[in-house]
Design a protein around this motif. Structure first.
Motif, PDB file in Angstrom:
ATOM      1  N   VAL A   1      20.070  31.524  31.572  1.00 53.95           N
ATOM      2  CA  VAL A   1      20.533  30.215  32.019  1.00 53.95           C
ATOM      3  C   VAL A   1      21.860  29.871  31.371  1.00 53.95           C
ATOM      4  N   ASN A   2      21.964  30.105  30.058  1.00 57.95           N
ATOM      5  CA  ASN A   2      23.167  29.762  29.321  1.00 57.95           C
ATOM      6  C   ASN A   2      23.279  30.655  28.091  1.00 57.95           C
ATOM      7  N   CYS A   3      24.493  30.894  27.651  1.00 61.65           N
ATOM      8  CA  CYS A   3      24.724  31.770  26.497  1.00 61.65           C
ATOM      9  C   CYS A   3      25.577  31.044  25.467  1.00 61.65           C
ATOM     10  N   HIS A   4      25.146  31.089  24.211  1.00 61.63           N
ATOM     11  CA  HIS A   4      25.860  30.476  23.097  1.00 61.63           C
ATOM     12  C   HIS A   4      26.204  31.580  22.096  1.00 61.63           C
ATOM     13  N   SER A   5      26.992  31.271  21.109  1.00 61.93           N
ATOM     14  CA  SER A   5      27.378  32.293  20.127  1.00 61.93           C
ATOM     15  C   SER A   5      26.194  32.768  19.292  1.00 61.93           C
ATOM     16  N   ASP A   6      25.169  31.934  19.131  1.00 59.49           N
ATOM     17  CA  ASP A   6      24.035  32.317  18.286  1.00 59.49           C
ATOM     18  C   ASP A   6      22.686  32.238  18.997  1.00 59.49           C
ATOM     19  N   ALA A   7      22.686  32.021  20.311  1.00 61.48           N
ATOM     20  CA  ALA A   7      21.415  31.905  21.038  1.00 61.48           C
ATOM     21  C   ALA A   7      21.657  32.058  22.537  1.00 61.48           C
ATOM     22  N   ILE A   8      20.581  32.333  23.262  1.00 65.60           N
ATOM     23  CA  ILE A   8      20.643  32.330  24.716  1.00 65.60           C
ATOM     24  C   ILE A   8      19.513  31.451  25.245  1.00 65.60           C
ATOM     25  N   GLU A   9      19.739  30.865  26.385  1.00 69.02           N
ATOM     26  CA  GLU A   9      18.719  30.083  27.058  1.00 69.02           C
ATOM     27  C   GLU A   9      18.272  30.876  28.276  1.00 69.02           C
ATOM     28  N   THR A  10      16.970  30.977  28.461  1.00 70.87           N
ATOM     29  CA  THR A  10      16.434  31.757  29.573  1.00 70.87           C
ATOM     30  C   THR A  10      15.374  30.963  30.333  1.00 70.87           C
TER      31      THR A  10
END
Length: 52
Positions: free
Chosen positions: A2-11
């Motif tokens: 769903v979304n990607c961050h520098s230290d995590a991903i949302e799925t």
């Protein structure tokens, strides 16, 4: 994803349910900095190789 961050991903969850420990990670077409072998696995492998 769903979304990607520098230290995590949302799925999104494809199949829901209780998540317990010692589960695997499956991220198609991605290279992750995760080892499938634990330190104990590596020690056990080294011991087995010593035994032939």
């Amino acid at each position: 994803m769903v979304n990607c961050h520098s230290d995590a991903i949302e799925t999104r969850v494809a199949v829901g349910g209780e998540l317990s420990d010692r589960k695997g990670v499956n991220v198609p077409e991605a290279v992750l900095q995760l080892s499938p072998l634990t330190d104990k696995d590596r020690r056990d492998l080294a011991f087995g190789l010593e035994l032939g």
